[in-house]
Motif scaffolding. Sequence first.
Motif, PDB file in Angstrom:
ATOM      1  N   TYR A  46      -7.157  -2.237   5.909  1.00 36.12           N
ATOM      2  CA  TYR A  46      -7.061  -1.217   4.861  1.00 36.12           C
ATOM      3  C   TYR A  46      -6.539   0.092   5.436  1.00 36.12           C
ATOM      4  N   GLU A  47      -7.082   0.490   6.574  1.00 35.66           N
ATOM      5  CA  GLU A  47      -6.649   1.742   7.193  1.00 35.66           C
ATOM      6  C   GLU A  47      -5.167   1.680   7.562  1.00 35.66           C
ATOM      7  N   MET A  48      -4.712   0.559   8.090  1.00 41.52           N
ATOM      8  CA  MET A  48      -3.322   0.418   8.498  1.00 41.52           C
ATOM      9  C   MET A  48      -2.375   0.556   7.306  1.00 41.52           C
ATOM     10  N   VAL A  49      -2.707  -0.102   6.195  1.00 43.06           N
ATOM     11  CA  VAL A  49      -1.846  -0.070   5.017  1.00 43.06           C
ATOM     12  C   VAL A  49      -1.911   1.281   4.312  1.00 43.06           C
ATOM     13  N   GLU A  73     -15.131  -1.619   2.129  1.00 42.39           N
ATOM     14  CA  GLU A  73     -15.946  -1.516   0.915  1.00 42.39           C
ATOM     15  C   GLU A  73     -15.936  -0.068   0.438  1.00 42.39           C
ATOM     16  N   ASN A  74     -16.662   0.179  -0.641  1.00 44.77           N
ATOM     17  CA  ASN A  74     -16.632   1.493  -1.285  1.00 44.77           C
ATOM     18  C   ASN A  74     -15.235   1.803  -1.806  1.00 44.77           C
ATOM     19  N   VAL A  75     -14.568   0.768  -2.338  1.00 47.01           N
ATOM     20  CA  VAL A  75     -13.249   0.942  -2.944  1.00 47.01           C
ATOM     21  C   VAL A  75     -13.300   0.492  -4.397  1.00 47.01           C
ATOM     22  N   SER A  76     -12.526   1.144  -5.233  1.00 43.84           N
ATOM     23  CA  SER A  76     -12.456   0.795  -6.643  1.00 43.84           C
ATOM     24  C   SER A  76     -11.349  -0.233  -6.880  1.00 43.84           C
ATOM     25  N   TYR A  77     -11.339  -0.766  -8.084  1.00 49.53           N
ATOM     26  CA  TYR A  77     -10.250  -1.662  -8.502  1.00 49.53           C
ATOM     27  C   TYR A  77      -8.909  -0.941  -8.410  1.00 49.53           C
ATOM     28  N   HIS A  78      -8.882   0.319  -8.820  1.00 46.59           N
ATOM     29  CA  HIS A  78      -7.638   1.083  -8.753  1.00 46.59           C
ATOM     30  C   HIS A  78      -7.200   1.290  -7.305  1.00 46.59           C
ATOM     31  N   ASP A  79      -8.166   1.526  -6.404  1.00 39.96           N
ATOM     32  CA  ASP A  79      -7.830   1.653  -4.986  1.00 39.96           C
ATOM     33  C   ASP A  79      -7.206   0.358  -4.474  1.00 39.96           C
ATOM     34  N   ALA A  80      -7.792  -0.766  -4.869  1.00 36.12           N
ATOM     35  CA  ALA A  80      -7.275  -2.064  -4.430  1.00 36.12           C
ATOM     36  C   ALA A  80      -5.862  -2.298  -4.961  1.00 36.12           C
ATOM     37  N   GLU A  81      -5.613  -1.873  -6.193  1.00 36.87           N
ATOM     38  CA  GLU A  81      -4.263  -2.009  -6.746  1.00 36.87           C
ATOM     39  C   GLU A  81      -3.256  -1.163  -5.971  1.00 36.87           C
ATOM     40  N   LYS A  82      -3.665   0.033  -5.586  1.00 33.21           N
ATOM     41  CA  LYS A  82      -2.773   0.876  -4.796  1.00 33.21           C
ATOM     42  C   LYS A  82      -2.511   0.246  -3.426  1.00 33.21           C
ATOM     43  N   PHE A  83      -3.519  -0.410  -2.877  1.00 34.45           N
ATOM     44  CA  PHE A  83      -3.339  -1.106  -1.600  1.00 34.45           C
ATOM     45  C   PHE A  83      -2.246  -2.169  -1.716  1.00 34.45           C
ATOM     46  N   VAL A  84      -2.299  -3.003  -2.767  1.00 35.97           N
ATOM     47  CA  VAL A  84      -1.296  -4.075  -2.859  1.00 35.97           C
ATOM     48  C   VAL A  84       0.090  -3.513  -3.164  1.00 35.97           C
ATOM     49  N   ILE A  85       0.156  -2.395  -3.871  1.00 35.57           N
ATOM     50  CA  ILE A  85       1.452  -1.752  -4.096  1.00 35.57           C
ATOM     51  C   ILE A  85       2.049  -1.315  -2.765  1.00 35.57           C
ATOM     52  N   ARG A  86       1.233  -0.666  -1.935  1.00 37.95           N
ATOM     53  CA  ARG A  86       1.711  -0.230  -0.621  1.00 37.95           C
ATOM     54  C   ARG A  86       2.027  -1.424   0.278  1.00 37.95           C
ATOM     55  N   LEU A  87       1.205  -2.466   0.209  1.00 35.73           N
ATOM     56  CA  LEU A  87       1.446  -3.650   1.031  1.00 35.73           C
ATOM     57  C   LEU A  87       2.783  -4.290   0.678  1.00 35.73           C
ATOM     58  N   ASN A  88       3.097  -4.379  -0.603  1.00 31.49           N
ATOM     59  CA  ASN A  88       4.392  -4.923  -1.011  1.00 31.49           C
ATOM     60  C   ASN A  88       5.540  -4.072  -0.495  1.00 31.49           C
ATOM     61  N   LEU A  90       5.481  -2.160   2.194  1.00 30.87           N
ATOM     62  CA  LEU A  90       5.551  -2.300   3.644  1.00 30.87           C
ATOM     63  C   LEU A  90       6.141  -3.650   4.058  1.00 30.87           C
ATOM     64  N   GLN A  91       5.930  -4.662   3.221  1.00 32.85           N
ATOM     65  CA  GLN A  91       6.398  -6.006   3.559  1.00 32.85           C
ATOM     66  C   GLN A  91       7.749  -6.339   2.931  1.00 32.85           C
ATOM     67  N   LEU A  92       8.371  -5.364   2.299  1.00 33.48           N
ATOM     68  CA  LEU A  92       9.670  -5.591   1.687  1.00 33.48           C
ATOM     69  C   LEU A  92      10.648  -6.106   2.743  1.00 33.48           C
ATOM     70  N   GLY A  93      11.256  -7.229   2.483  1.00 33.27           N
ATOM     71  CA  GLY A  93      12.164  -7.842   3.441  1.00 33.27           C
ATOM     72  C   GLY A  93      11.499  -8.878   4.314  1.00 33.27           C
ATOM     73  N   TRP A  99       8.504 -13.271  -4.450  1.00 30.34           N
ATOM     74  CA  TRP A  99       7.080 -13.379  -4.176  1.00 30.34           C
ATOM     75  C   TRP A  99       6.478 -11.979  -4.118  1.00 30.34           C
ATOM     76  N   THR A 100       5.178 -11.893  -4.390  1.00 28.33           N
ATOM     77  CA  THR A 100       4.540 -10.582  -4.394  1.00 28.33           C
ATOM     78  C   THR A 100       3.080 -10.697  -3.977  1.00 28.33           C
ATOM     79  N   TYR A 101       2.607  -9.684  -3.248  1.00 29.88           N
ATOM     80  CA  TYR A 101       1.181  -9.561  -2.972  1.00 29.88           C
ATOM     81  C   TYR A 101       0.487  -8.986  -4.204  1.00 29.88           C
ATOM     82  N   ASP A 102      -0.745  -9.427  -4.429  1.00 31.07           N
ATOM     83  CA  ASP A 102      -1.484  -8.942  -5.590  1.00 31.07           C
ATOM     84  C   ASP A 102      -2.968  -9.225  -5.365  1.00 31.07           C
TER      85      ASP A 102
END
Length: 297
Positions: A46-49, A73-88, A90-93, A99-102
């Motif tokens: 989580y910290e890396m992403v 832990e101590n993360v909301s659903y919205h926080d988790a959604e922002k994580f997968v947006i950033r992960l996608n 970062l992993q572009l290419g 395909w997509t992370y979600d």
Amino acid sequence: VWIEPGKSVFGTTRNLSRSDYEVPQYEITIPKGFYIGKFEVTQSQYEMVMTGNTDGLNTVPSYSSAHPDRPVENVSYHDAEKFVIRLNDLQLGNIPSNWTYDLPNEFEWEYACRAGTTTDYAFGDTLTSSMAKFNVMNSPTVVVGSYPANDWGIHDMHGNVYEWVHDLSRGSGTRRGGSARDAAWKARSAWRSTDGNSGDRKSAQGFRVILRPAPDLPDIAGPEITIFGDANVTHYLNTPWVDPGVGAHDLRDGNLTSSVSVSGSVDVNATGTYTLTYTVSDAAGNESNATRIVNVV
């Protein structure tokens, strides 16, 4: 972990249910395979992403922090959604363009949790302390993978931390899998959280991610817009208004946050109710909207 397509039961029968949200039980079909995290997202992942995020989110939010291999832990659903947006982003290419992370949806999560079983848990109708971390009041989480995997090689689907998933019935987030602190019945494969909301941040509340292909169907689904912060806001007169922002993600087109337009404005010099409407369209022209109400008092 690769998950093959197939069929499974979803939910439970009324005589077993602790909640009306779990019934009726019916069969679901997962038409395409997907990858799911072998473990819950860890604090170090989580910290890396999230390092460098522009949303002001804490990159080390866990109450039991400084444990890189425990689940975040101590993360909301919205926080988790922002994580997968950033992960996608970062992993572009690095992943196929279609395909997509979600976050998993409820069908995907329970299908993977059950791993072909129809019992209360992936290990049978009884959960013991050798199978999962649960039912220990005020207990910290444990390192991911500390307990046996289910038959499909996935760890900690029961206990440790609640996992945020997409709630298909409400169009928001719900939690699955129970936690280290809660009774075994909350860790059942069919259990669904009915309390809290998508913005809640609580201890023992994390998530895992999936990597899935876009469906081989006409693109008729609009992007998903996530309002950051509250959808109904009270704002004080003569104080600057800063929009908390929104995120937008499409199964096929990925992160569309930069394409979101907003109509409406907030006059902080006059009391009243103001409406902000956020709009985004995907490449196929499917449009989605979300609204925030700002009450200047």
